[in-house]
Motif scaffolding. Structure first.
Motif, PDB file in Angstrom:
ATOM      1  N   LYS A 165      -6.745   6.551  -2.101  1.00  0.00           N
ATOM      2  CA  LYS A 165      -7.386   5.424  -2.768  1.00  0.00           C
ATOM      3  C   LYS A 165      -6.789   4.075  -2.366  1.00  0.00           C
ATOM      4  O   LYS A 165      -7.534   3.151  -1.994  1.00  0.00           O
ATOM      5  N   THR A 204       0.828  -1.208   0.000  1.00  0.00           N
ATOM      6  CA  THR A 204       0.000   0.000   0.000  1.00  0.00           C
ATOM      7  C   THR A 204       0.862   1.257   0.000  1.00  0.00           C
ATOM      8  O   THR A 204       0.569   2.230  -0.712  1.00  0.00           O
ATOM      9  N   ARG A 206      -7.780   3.331   1.296  1.00  0.00           N
ATOM     10  CA  ARG A 206      -9.197   2.954   1.398  1.00  0.00           C
ATOM     11  C   ARG A 206      -9.406   1.513   0.927  1.00  0.00           C
ATOM     12  O   ARG A 206     -10.196   0.772   1.515  1.00  0.00           O
ATOM     13  N   GLU A 207      -8.696   1.136  -0.122  1.00  0.00           N
ATOM     14  CA  GLU A 207      -8.806  -0.242  -0.606  1.00  0.00           C
ATOM     15  C   GLU A 207      -8.241  -1.244   0.398  1.00  0.00           C
ATOM     16  O   GLU A 207      -8.661  -2.401   0.419  1.00  0.00           O
ATOM     17  N   ASN A 209     -14.569   9.307   3.764  1.00  0.00           N
ATOM     18  CA  ASN A 209     -13.489   8.973   4.698  1.00  0.00           C
ATOM     19  C   ASN A 209     -13.922   9.115   6.150  1.00  0.00           C
ATOM     20  O   ASN A 209     -13.464   8.364   7.016  1.00  0.00           O
ATOM     21  N   GLU A 259     -16.560   3.591  -3.364  1.00  0.00           N
ATOM     22  CA  GLU A 259     -16.455   4.992  -3.771  1.00  0.00           C
ATOM     23  C   GLU A 259     -17.484   5.878  -3.093  1.00  0.00           C
ATOM     24  O   GLU A 259     -17.253   7.079  -2.917  1.00  0.00           O
ATOM     25  N   GLU A 275       1.719   6.562  -7.026  1.00  0.00           N
ATOM     26  CA  GLU A 275       0.541   7.165  -7.644  1.00  0.00           C
ATOM     27  C   GLU A 275       0.201   8.552  -7.108  1.00  0.00           C
ATOM     28  O   GLU A 275      -0.597   9.253  -7.741  1.00  0.00           O
ATOM     29  N   GLU A 320      -6.364  12.671  -3.025  1.00  0.00           N
ATOM     30  CA  GLU A 320      -7.321  11.647  -3.458  1.00  0.00           C
ATOM     31  C   GLU A 320      -6.600  10.407  -3.987  1.00  0.00           C
ATOM     32  O   GLU A 320      -7.002   9.271  -3.689  1.00  0.00           O
ATOM     33  N   ALA A 321      -5.551  10.631  -4.764  1.00  0.00           N
ATOM     34  CA  ALA A 321      -4.790   9.493  -5.293  1.00  0.00           C
ATOM     35  C   ALA A 321      -4.096   8.720  -4.178  1.00  0.00           C
ATOM     36  O   ALA A 321      -3.977   7.490  -4.248  1.00  0.00           O
TER      37      ALA A 321
END
Length: 263
Positions: free
Chosen positions: A151, A123, A154-155, A186, A182, A130, A147-148
């Motif tokens: 992601k 991660t 969050r995954e 958060n 999505e 990214e 945001e990138a």
């Protein structure tokens, strides 16, 4: 580097205050209109140009980001990673062994940090490739980089979050959910993940406690049958607990099974 305010008179440089001439264009109180006020003492303004006037102070901005990240790092490690589950399980293991301060807190925290890095390494690499690299290259601005970077985190959190915890915070915040990651904000996903981590850690801690409780019960009943009422059972059971833990290769079992819960 020392800097002095000077003015040039008759091709000679003088420090400010060396001559009787003032550097003020207009005397204080002489302006009659807002335009005159804006021009007051304009000769005393200082202009600093960085990097040929491109307006980017990358070094100062980098230092600010690093200091901010360092101040937030402990909270991010606790909230957004597997650190909580690991440190709670290690704490329960020490309590079950009844060794008080062995291993010490510093050792447990260091072990939990290294295991967290081991589990979160994919991660972290994804976030770096990214989000951080494109941001430093100027391909993403700050909101897009955030945001990138969120992601992959969050995954990671979503599969470890139990549905009932997630639904509880969705109901509290009155947020509509279409069943996809999505659509979860958060502010809902992070506390749901933390509650789920605590629940999983307590379940694992209970399973670790079971064999050591049996040893305590056997030792206590044996001492009672022998009439040794004044001898604390924990004093006698502690060596047997440590012996059982060593013979069963307890640290290997505990750490291996905790790490496997994330894979």
């Amino acid at each position: 580097m020392q800097v002095y305010a000077v003015e040039q008179i008759d091709n000679e440089h003088h420090l400010t205050g060396d001559t009787e001439d003032s550097t003020n264009i207009d005397n204080p109180g002489t302006s009659e209109t807002p335009e005159d006020l804006a021009e007051l003492n304009i000769a005393n303004t200082v202009t600093i140009t960085y990097a040929n006037g491109n307006g980017q102070i990358n070094g100062a901005l980098r230092i600010l980001i690093i200091l901010t990240a360092i101040s937030l790092a402990p909270f991010l490690i606790i909230m957004l990673t597997c650190f909580t589950r690991i440190i709670v399980v290690l704490h329960f293991t020490r309590m079950a062994l009844n060794t008080q301060t062995a291993p010490p807190n510093n050792v447990l925290i260091a072990l939990a940090l290294f295991l967290t890095f081991f589990i979160m390494q994919p991660t972290i690499l994804t976030v770096y490739n990214e989000a951080i690299v494109p941001f430093e290259a100027g391909e993403l601005d700050a909101p897009e980089a955030f945001e990138a970077g969120m992601k992959p985190i969050r995954e990671f959190m979503y599969p470890q979050t139990q549905r009932k915890d997630l639904q509880m915070f969705l109901d509290i915040s009155r947020t509509e959910w279409d069943g996809t990651l999505e659509s979860i904000p958060n502010a809902v996903l992070i506390p749901s993940f933390i509650i789920s981590e605590l629940r999983s850690a307590f379940i694992i801690g209970f399973l670790i406690y079971i064999p050591f409780i049996i040893i305590d019960m056997v030792v206590a009943s044996t001492l009672m049958s022998m009439g040794m009422m004044m001898l604390p059972p924990t004093t006698i059971s502690a060596p047997f607990k440590i012996l059982l833990f060593v013979l069963a290769d307890g640290w290997n079992l505990v750490i291996m099974n905790v790490v496997k819960t994330y894979f």
